[in-house]
Design a protein around this motif. Structure first.
Motif, short mmCIF file in Angstrom:
data_model
loop_
_atom_site.label_atom_id
_atom_site.label_comp_id
_atom_site.label_asym_id
_atom_site.label_seq_id
_atom_site.Cartn_x
_atom_site.Cartn_y
_atom_site.Cartn_z
N VAL A 121 0.83 -1.20 0.00
CA VAL A 121 0.00 0.00 0.00
C VAL A 121 0.87 1.26 0.00
O VAL A 121 0.74 2.12 -0.86
CB VAL A 121 -0.93 0.02 1.22
CG1 VAL A 121 -1.72 1.33 1.28
CG2 VAL A 121 -1.88 -1.18 1.20
N ALA A 122 1.74 1.36 0.99
CA ALA A 122 2.59 2.55 1.11
C ALA A 122 3.73 2.23 2.07
O ALA A 122 3.65 1.29 2.87
CB ALA A 122 1.79 3.74 1.64
N ALA A 123 4.79 3.02 1.98
CA ALA A 123 5.92 2.86 2.89
C ALA A 123 6.58 4.20 3.13
O ALA A 123 6.48 5.12 2.29
CB ALA A 123 6.94 1.86 2.32
N ILE A 124 7.26 4.29 4.25
CA ILE A 124 8.00 5.50 4.58
C ILE A 124 9.35 5.09 5.15
O ILE A 124 9.45 4.21 6.00
CB ILE A 124 7.20 6.40 5.56
CG1 ILE A 124 7.91 7.72 5.80
CG2 ILE A 124 6.90 5.67 6.87
CD1 ILE A 124 7.01 8.77 6.46
N ALA A 139 11.15 9.77 3.20
CA ALA A 139 10.76 9.49 1.82
C ALA A 139 9.60 8.51 1.81
O ALA A 139 9.57 7.55 2.59
CB ALA A 139 11.94 8.92 1.05
N THR A 140 8.65 8.76 0.92
CA THR A 140 7.43 7.94 0.89
C THR A 140 7.25 7.26 -0.46
O THR A 140 7.72 7.76 -1.49
CB THR A 140 6.20 8.80 1.19
OG1 THR A 140 6.13 9.88 0.26
CG2 THR A 140 6.27 9.36 2.61
N TYR A 141 6.56 6.15 -0.44
CA TYR A 141 6.30 5.35 -1.63
C TYR A 141 4.86 4.85 -1.56
O TYR A 141 4.39 4.50 -0.48
CB TYR A 141 7.27 4.16 -1.69
CG TYR A 141 8.70 4.58 -1.50
CD1 TYR A 141 9.27 4.67 -0.23
CD2 TYR A 141 9.49 4.92 -2.60
CE1 TYR A 141 10.57 5.08 -0.06
CE2 TYR A 141 10.80 5.34 -2.43
CZ TYR A 141 11.33 5.41 -1.15
OH TYR A 141 12.62 5.84 -0.98
N TYR A 142 4.20 4.82 -2.72
CA TYR A 142 2.81 4.41 -2.77
C TYR A 142 2.56 3.45 -3.92
O TYR A 142 3.19 3.53 -4.97
CB TYR A 142 1.91 5.65 -2.97
CG TYR A 142 1.98 6.64 -1.84
CD1 TYR A 142 2.85 7.72 -1.88
CD2 TYR A 142 1.18 6.48 -0.71
CE1 TYR A 142 2.92 8.63 -0.84
CE2 TYR A 142 1.24 7.39 0.34
CZ TYR A 142 2.12 8.45 0.27
OH TYR A 142 2.19 9.34 1.31
N ALA A 143 1.59 2.57 -3.71
CA ALA A 143 1.11 1.77 -4.82
C ALA A 143 0.36 2.68 -5.78
O ALA A 143 -0.28 3.65 -5.36
CB ALA A 143 0.17 0.67 -4.30
N SER A 197 8.01 -4.94 -1.13
CA SER A 197 7.94 -6.39 -1.00
C SER A 197 7.77 -6.81 0.45
O SER A 197 8.65 -6.55 1.28
CB SER A 197 9.20 -7.04 -1.56
OG SER A 197 9.36 -6.73 -2.92
N SER A 198 6.68 -7.47 0.77
CA SER A 198 6.39 -7.84 2.15
C SER A 198 7.42 -8.80 2.73
O SER A 198 7.66 -8.81 3.94
CB SER A 198 4.99 -8.45 2.24
OG SER A 198 4.91 -9.62 1.44
N ILE A 214 16.06 -1.98 4.56
CA ILE A 214 15.48 -2.46 3.31
C ILE A 214 16.00 -1.57 2.20
O ILE A 214 15.89 -0.34 2.27
CB ILE A 214 13.94 -2.41 3.33
CG1 ILE A 214 13.38 -3.32 4.43
CG2 ILE A 214 13.36 -2.78 1.99
CD1 ILE A 214 11.89 -3.32 4.52
N ILE A 215 16.54 -2.20 1.17
CA ILE A 215 17.03 -1.39 0.05
C ILE A 215 15.84 -0.78 -0.68
O ILE A 215 14.72 -1.28 -0.61
CB ILE A 215 17.91 -2.22 -0.91
CG1 ILE A 215 17.10 -3.38 -1.52
CG2 ILE A 215 19.14 -2.74 -0.19
CD1 ILE A 215 17.87 -4.15 -2.58
N LEU A 216 16.12 0.28 -1.42
CA LEU A 216 15.06 1.05 -2.05
C LEU A 216 14.15 0.19 -2.90
O LEU A 216 12.92 0.32 -2.87
CB LEU A 216 15.67 2.17 -2.90
CG LEU A 216 14.70 3.07 -3.64
CD1 LEU A 216 13.77 3.75 -2.66
CD2 LEU A 216 15.48 4.11 -4.45
N SER A 217 14.71 -0.73 -3.65
CA SER A 217 13.92 -1.53 -4.58
C SER A 217 13.04 -2.56 -3.89
O SER A 217 12.21 -3.19 -4.52
CB SER A 217 14.84 -2.23 -5.58
OG SER A 217 15.73 -3.08 -4.90
#
Length: 123
Positions: free
Chosen positions: A46-49, A54-58, A106-107, A99-102
Motif C-alpha cells: 500500500v505505502a511505505a515511509i 521518503a514515501t512510496y505508494y502503490a 515487498s512484504s 530495506i534497500i530502495l527496490s
C-alpha cells in the motif's frame, strides 16, 4: 511489537486514518510499510515511509492515501481518503531497519508485523 488500529466500516468516498504504534523499539530507525490483504488475494503493498521520510505508494492509491510518521509518538499513520469498495481488506503495518530502495514494496523483506486492522468500504 507493532499495533495497528483505526480500521472500520466507512461508505465509499469516506476517509479513515490507520495508526501503527511501536513498543519496545525506536521507530525512527525503521522503514515502515502498510500492506493489505483482501479475502482470497495475496498481500499487497500500500505505502511505505523510510527513516528519511521518503514515501512510496502503490499506483492504485497515489493521491488518495498519505503515509506519515511521528517519531516522538513512535507512530506511523496512513490517511486514506476517497475510499473505494475495492480498498476493503485487512491492513497490516510492518517494519524493518534495513530495506534497500527496490525492496520497500515487498512484504518478504519486513521482519516485524502488526496484527492487522479491518477496513470495510461499502458502496
Amino acid at each position: 511489537q507493532l499495533q495497528a488500529s483505526g480500521g472500520g466500516l466507512v461508505q465509499a468516498g469516506g476517509s479513515l486514518r490507520l495508526s501503527c504504534a511501536a513498543s519496545g523499539r525506536t521507530f525512527r530507525s525503521y522503514v515502515v510499510g502498510w500492506f493489505c490483504q483482501a479475502p482470497g488475494k495475496e498481500r499487497e503493498f500500500v505505502a511505505a515511509i523510510r527513516q528519511s521520510g521518503a514515501t512510496y505508494y502503490a499506483d492504485s492509491n497515489k493521491g488518495r492515501f498519505t503515509i506519515s510518521r511521528d517519531n516522538a509518538k513512535n507512530t506511523v499513520y496512513l490517511q486514506m481518503n476517497s475510499l473505494k469498495p475495492e480498498d476493503t481488506a485487512v491492513y497490516y503495518c510492518a517494519a524493518d531497519q534495513s530495506i534497500i530502495l527496490s525492496a520497500v514494496t515487498s512484504s518478504q523483506y519486513y521482519d516485524f508485523w502488526g496484527q492487522g486492522t479491518q477496513v470495510t468500504v461499502s458502496s
